[in-house]
Write a protein that holds these residues in place. Structure first.
Motif, short mmCIF file in Angstrom:
data_model
loop_
_atom_site.label_atom_id
_atom_site.label_comp_id
_atom_site.label_asym_id
_atom_site.label_seq_id
_atom_site.Cartn_x
_atom_site.Cartn_y
_atom_site.Cartn_z
N LEU A 50 10.98 -30.59 59.45
CA LEU A 50 11.27 -32.02 59.29
C LEU A 50 12.77 -32.29 59.30
O LEU A 50 13.23 -33.25 59.92
CB LEU A 50 10.64 -32.55 58.00
CG LEU A 50 10.76 -34.04 57.79
CD1 LEU A 50 9.98 -34.80 58.84
CD2 LEU A 50 10.28 -34.41 56.40
N GLN A 51 13.53 -31.42 58.66
CA GLN A 51 14.98 -31.60 58.67
C GLN A 51 15.54 -31.44 60.07
O GLN A 51 16.43 -32.18 60.48
CB GLN A 51 15.65 -30.60 57.72
CG GLN A 51 17.13 -30.80 57.58
CD GLN A 51 17.48 -32.17 57.00
OE1 GLN A 51 16.84 -32.64 56.08
NE2 GLN A 51 18.49 -32.80 57.55
N SER A 54 14.71 -34.58 62.01
CA SER A 54 15.59 -35.66 61.55
C SER A 54 16.99 -35.51 62.13
O SER A 54 17.60 -36.48 62.58
CB SER A 54 15.67 -35.67 60.02
OG SER A 54 14.44 -35.92 59.44
N ILE A 58 18.91 -38.18 64.53
CA ILE A 58 20.22 -38.73 64.15
C ILE A 58 21.27 -38.36 65.20
O ILE A 58 22.08 -39.19 65.59
CB ILE A 58 20.63 -38.23 62.75
CG1 ILE A 58 19.71 -38.85 61.69
CG2 ILE A 58 22.08 -38.57 62.45
CD1 ILE A 58 19.85 -38.24 60.33
N ILE A 87 10.82 -45.86 57.18
CA ILE A 87 11.17 -44.51 56.75
C ILE A 87 11.16 -44.44 55.23
O ILE A 87 10.63 -43.48 54.64
CB ILE A 87 12.53 -44.08 57.33
CG1 ILE A 87 12.41 -43.90 58.85
CG2 ILE A 87 13.02 -42.79 56.67
CD1 ILE A 87 13.74 -43.69 59.54
N THR A 135 10.55 -33.31 51.06
CA THR A 135 10.49 -34.00 52.35
C THR A 135 10.69 -35.50 52.18
O THR A 135 11.31 -36.14 53.03
CB THR A 135 9.16 -33.71 53.08
OG1 THR A 135 8.07 -34.05 52.24
CG2 THR A 135 9.07 -32.28 53.52
N GLN A 138 14.39 -35.90 51.74
CA GLN A 138 15.03 -35.66 53.03
C GLN A 138 14.90 -36.86 53.94
O GLN A 138 15.86 -37.28 54.58
CB GLN A 138 14.37 -34.47 53.73
CG GLN A 138 14.95 -33.14 53.44
CD GLN A 138 14.24 -32.10 54.27
OE1 GLN A 138 13.10 -31.77 54.00
NE2 GLN A 138 14.89 -31.59 55.26
N LEU A 139 13.68 -37.39 54.02
CA LEU A 139 13.46 -38.55 54.88
C LEU A 139 14.28 -39.75 54.42
O LEU A 139 14.85 -40.48 55.24
CB LEU A 139 11.98 -38.92 54.91
CG LEU A 139 11.12 -38.13 55.85
CD1 LEU A 139 9.65 -38.52 55.68
CD2 LEU A 139 11.55 -38.35 57.29
N SER A 142 17.90 -39.07 55.35
CA SER A 142 18.04 -39.12 56.80
C SER A 142 17.94 -40.56 57.31
O SER A 142 18.63 -40.94 58.24
CB SER A 142 16.98 -38.26 57.48
OG SER A 142 17.18 -36.90 57.17
N GLY A 143 17.05 -41.34 56.71
CA GLY A 143 16.92 -42.74 57.09
C GLY A 143 18.20 -43.52 56.83
O GLY A 143 18.65 -44.31 57.67
N SER A 146 20.85 -42.28 59.36
CA SER A 146 20.58 -42.80 60.69
C SER A 146 20.93 -44.28 60.79
O SER A 146 21.47 -44.73 61.80
CB SER A 146 19.11 -42.58 61.04
OG SER A 146 18.83 -43.03 62.33
#
Length: 169
Positions: A50-51, A54, A58, A87, A135, A138-139, A142-143, A146
């Motif tokens: 998942l990372q 992501s 990005i 997200i 996760t 992380q999401l 990352s959201g 991004s």
């Protein structure tokens, strides 16, 4: 795509498949038995996959936004669907699942007066909880990262203009 996206998808799918097989309990294939340790490796595959995905998204967003690579209609449609709000909704759901599974694990431990536990059965929900929490976090991060790329930048930065030299005696 080859550096982050495809390996990330492969790791994520591998982790999800192996995790789904091992979630109910140990699995045996021939003389080889897979248990909680393999389940932990599957969780790691999910997190790293998942990372990586992501990071690919990005990186692609950054590169297309600043003209390093050409824009893609397919990718632009994907990004329109992956809004920060969506997200964050998925991230919050994952974190709630993680917290729920963690509470269940502590409840199981409390039911045994905080004594000995069977690692094969009690580690599964804890690994699931930690995977969902990580996760989700992380999401979420990352959201935010991004969406920061979409903050408009000025083409020219204003510099303090030079002040004229004082010519008075």
């Amino acid at each position: 795509r080859w550096l982050f996206l495809y390996p990330g998808i492969a790791l994520l799918v591998l982790g999800l498949v192996v995790g789904a097989i091992l979630l109910p309990g140990p699995a045996q294939f021939g003389r080889v038995s897979f248990d909680v340790h393999t389940f932990l490796v599957a969780a790691l595959c999910i997190i790293v996959g998942l990372q990586s995905i992501s990071f690919a998204i990005i990186g692609r967003r950054f590169a297309s936004r600043y003209g390093f690579i050409p824009r893609s209609d397919t990718y632009d449609r994907l990004l329109e669907a992956l809004t920060l709000e969506r997200i964050l909704l998925v991230a919050a759901t994952l974190m709630l699942i993680g917290i729920g599974a963690l509470v269940w694990g502590v409840g199981q431990w409390a039911a045994r007066d905080f004594g000995q536990l069977n690692p094969s059965t009690t580690m599964r929900p804890v690994i699931l909880a930690m995977t969902a929490l990580v996760t989700g976090l992380q999401l979420m991060m990352s959201g935010f990262m991004s969406s920061m790329i979409n903050i408009p930048l000025y083409e020219r930065r204003l510099v303090d203009p030079q002040r004229p030299a004082d010519t008075s005696p």
